[in-house]
Design a protein around this motif. Structure first.
Motif, PDB file in Angstrom:
ATOM      1  N   UNK A 180       0.807  -1.223   0.000  1.00 43.51           N
ATOM      2  CA  UNK A 180       0.000   0.000   0.000  1.00 43.51           C
ATOM      3  C   UNK A 180       0.839   1.271   0.000  1.00 43.51           C
ATOM      4  N   UNK A 181       2.122   1.149   0.348  1.00 45.75           N
ATOM      5  CA  UNK A 181       2.983   2.325   0.465  1.00 45.75           C
ATOM      6  C   UNK A 181       4.197   2.270  -0.451  1.00 45.75           C
ATOM      7  N   UNK A 182       4.278   1.218  -1.275  1.00 51.55           N
ATOM      8  CA  UNK A 182       5.502   0.980  -2.042  1.00 51.55           C
ATOM      9  C   UNK A 182       5.193   0.599  -3.479  1.00 51.55           C
ATOM     10  N   UNK A 183       6.234   0.648  -4.303  1.00 51.37           N
ATOM     11  CA  UNK A 183       6.125   0.245  -5.696  1.00 51.37           C
ATOM     12  C   UNK A 183       7.465  -0.336  -6.144  1.00 51.37           C
ATOM     13  N   UNK A 184       7.496  -0.894  -7.337  1.00 54.82           N
ATOM     14  CA  UNK A 184       8.746  -1.388  -7.943  1.00 54.82           C
ATOM     15  C   UNK A 184       9.492  -2.372  -7.039  1.00 54.82           C
ATOM     16  N   UNK A 240      12.383  -5.308  -0.840  1.00 56.88           N
ATOM     17  CA  UNK A 240      13.193  -4.265  -1.461  1.00 56.88           C
ATOM     18  C   UNK A 240      12.337  -3.551  -2.486  1.00 56.88           C
ATOM     19  N   UNK A 241      12.247  -2.218  -2.424  1.00 59.37           N
ATOM     20  CA  UNK A 241      11.283  -1.516  -3.255  1.00 59.37           C
ATOM     21  C   UNK A 241      11.593  -0.028  -3.329  1.00 59.37           C
ATOM     22  N   UNK A 242      10.632   0.721  -3.858  1.00 58.92           N
ATOM     23  CA  UNK A 242      10.672   2.181  -3.864  1.00 58.92           C
ATOM     24  C   UNK A 242       9.404   2.701  -3.211  1.00 58.92           C
ATOM     25  N   UNK A 243       9.438   3.916  -2.666  1.00 61.28           N
ATOM     26  CA  UNK A 243       8.212   4.473  -2.094  1.00 61.28           C
ATOM     27  C   UNK A 243       7.199   4.791  -3.183  1.00 61.28           C
ATOM     28  N   UNK A 244       5.937   4.609  -2.874  1.00 60.38           N
ATOM     29  CA  UNK A 244       4.861   4.927  -3.807  1.00 60.38           C
ATOM     30  C   UNK A 244       4.371   6.357  -3.584  1.00 60.38           C
TER      31      UNK A 244
END
Length: 293
Positions: free
Chosen positions: A60-64, A286-290
Motif C-alpha cells: 500500500x505504500x511501495x512500488x517497484x 526491497x522496493x521504492x516508495x509509492x
C-alpha cells in the motif's frame, strides 16, 4: 486514540504502537508518509501482523518491488513470492550498511517483518547516515570526497549463475550495464566485476550529506574486495574511526513477533547483532516508495 507514537530511541526514528487493537491496514497513510519523510525509519509494533498483512501493508505504500538478483547473501523465498525473502543466511554479526550499495541500482526503501523473534540477541541495528557524516573527522570527510570506493569481485561460472539467477551471459551483461558495473568474462566463463561508487551521497532533498554504503560489512566479511578507486587501501585508522562512530550512534531494535520496520535506504544504515539460536526469522522486501519525496 488508537495508536501511540514515540521515538524508537533518543536519536532515531518513530515507533508507532497499537493501543486499541486496530489493524496496521487501518492506519492513516498520509500520517505514515509524513513521519517517514521526516525520520527515515518507522517501527510498527503491537498490530499482530502476519506475512500476508505485512505484504498488503508494504504494497500500500511501495512500488517497484525487486528480487535479490545480484545480492551478496543467499536468501530464502517466502510463500513463493520472490519479493519477500528471509534474511537468515547465517547468524554472525553484520555491520551497518546501506542495502546493496555495491551496485548502482539500490532499493530506495526497505521493509522488515518479524515472523519469529530470536530467543535472545540478534537485534537489528540502525543509525542515521546524516548523523554518521556529521560525526566524521574533517580529514576523513575529505578523504572520502577525494576517493571513491572500488569493489572488485571474482566469481566462478556456477557462482555468478546462482547469484544473478541466470545462466545467460547476455542477461548478465545487461544487468551489469544497468548497474554501471564493469564485467570481464574469462575463457572458463568465470567473471570479474568492478564497481566504483562514493561513500558519501547527497540526501534526497539535497540539503545534507549522508554517509551510507557497504563499506563496513565488506571490510568485515570480504576485506580484499574493497579498496579505493586507485587501488590503495583504506587506512586502518580510518576503519577504526568508522567502527567507533558506528557503535556510538547505533540503536538496537529487539524484535517482537509481528513487528514491521520501514526504512529509507538512502539515509538509514542497518545491520544486526550475532545470534546463536535458530528461532530468528526476519523477512525483507526491497522496493521504492509509492509517494514522492
Amino acid at each position: 486514540m488508537n495508536i501511540k507514537i514515540q521515538p524508537i530511541s533518543n536519536g532515531i526514528g518513530q515507533e508507532i504502537i497499537n493501543i486499541n487493537n486496530i489493524s496496521v491496514l487501518e492506519l492513516d497513510k498520509e500520517e505514515i508518509i509524513n513521519l517517514f519523510k521526516s525520520y527515515g525509519i518507522l517501527l510498527f509494533r503491537g498490530f499482530q501482523a502476519n506475512a500476508e498483512i505485512f505484504k498488503q501493508f508494504s504494497n500500500s505504500l511501495s512500488t517497484d518491488f525487486i528480487n535479490y538478483a545480484g545480492g551478496a547473501f543467499s536468501r530464502r523465498v517466502i510463500n513463493g513470492d520472490e519479493t519477500i525473502l528471509s534474511v537468515n543466511d547465517f547468524n554472525s554479526e553484520i555491520k551497518l550498511h546501506g542495502e546493496m550499495y555495491y551496485q548502482q541500482n539500490i532499493p530506495l526503501m526497505l521493509w522488515f517483518f518479524c515472523a519469529n523473534p530470536p530467543l535472545k540477541d540478534g537485534e537489528t541495528t540502525v543509525c542515521d547516515g546524516r548523523e554518521f557524516f556529521n560525526k566524521l573527522s574533517s580529514s576523513t570527510k575529505e578523504l572520502f570526497r577525494k576517493n571513491n570506493l572500488k569493489f572488485t569481485v571474482t566469481m566462478s561460472q556456477k557462482d555468478w549463475q546462482k547469484k544473478y539467477q541466470t545462466d545467460d551471459l547476455n542477461k548478465l551483461e545487461e544487468m551489469c550495464h544497468k548497474n554501471n558495473t564493469h564485467l570481464t568474462v574469462n575463457a572458463d566463463q568465470s567473471i570479474m566485476l568492478e564497481y566504483i561508487c562514493p561513500a558519501i551521497i547527497p540526501s534526497r532533498c539535497g540539503k545534507y550529506q549522508v554517509f551510507i554504503n557497504s563499506l563496513l560489512p565488506t571490510k568485515q566479511l570480504s576485506p580484499k574486495i574493497l579498496n579505493f578507486e586507485d587501488g590503495s587501501e583504506i587506512p586502518d585508522e580510518v576503519m577504526s574511526e568508522l567502527n567507533e562512530i558506528a557503535e556510538k550512534i547505533t540503536t538496537e531494535i529487539s524484535w517482537q513477533k509481528g513487528d514491521i520496520l520501514m526504512i529509507d535506504n538512502t539515509r538509514i544504515l542497518h545491520g544486526r547483532r550475532a545470534f546463536s539460536d535458530n528461532q530468528r526469522d526476519i523477512y525483507i522486501r526491497l522496493c521504492s516508495p509509492a509517494f514522492s519525496f
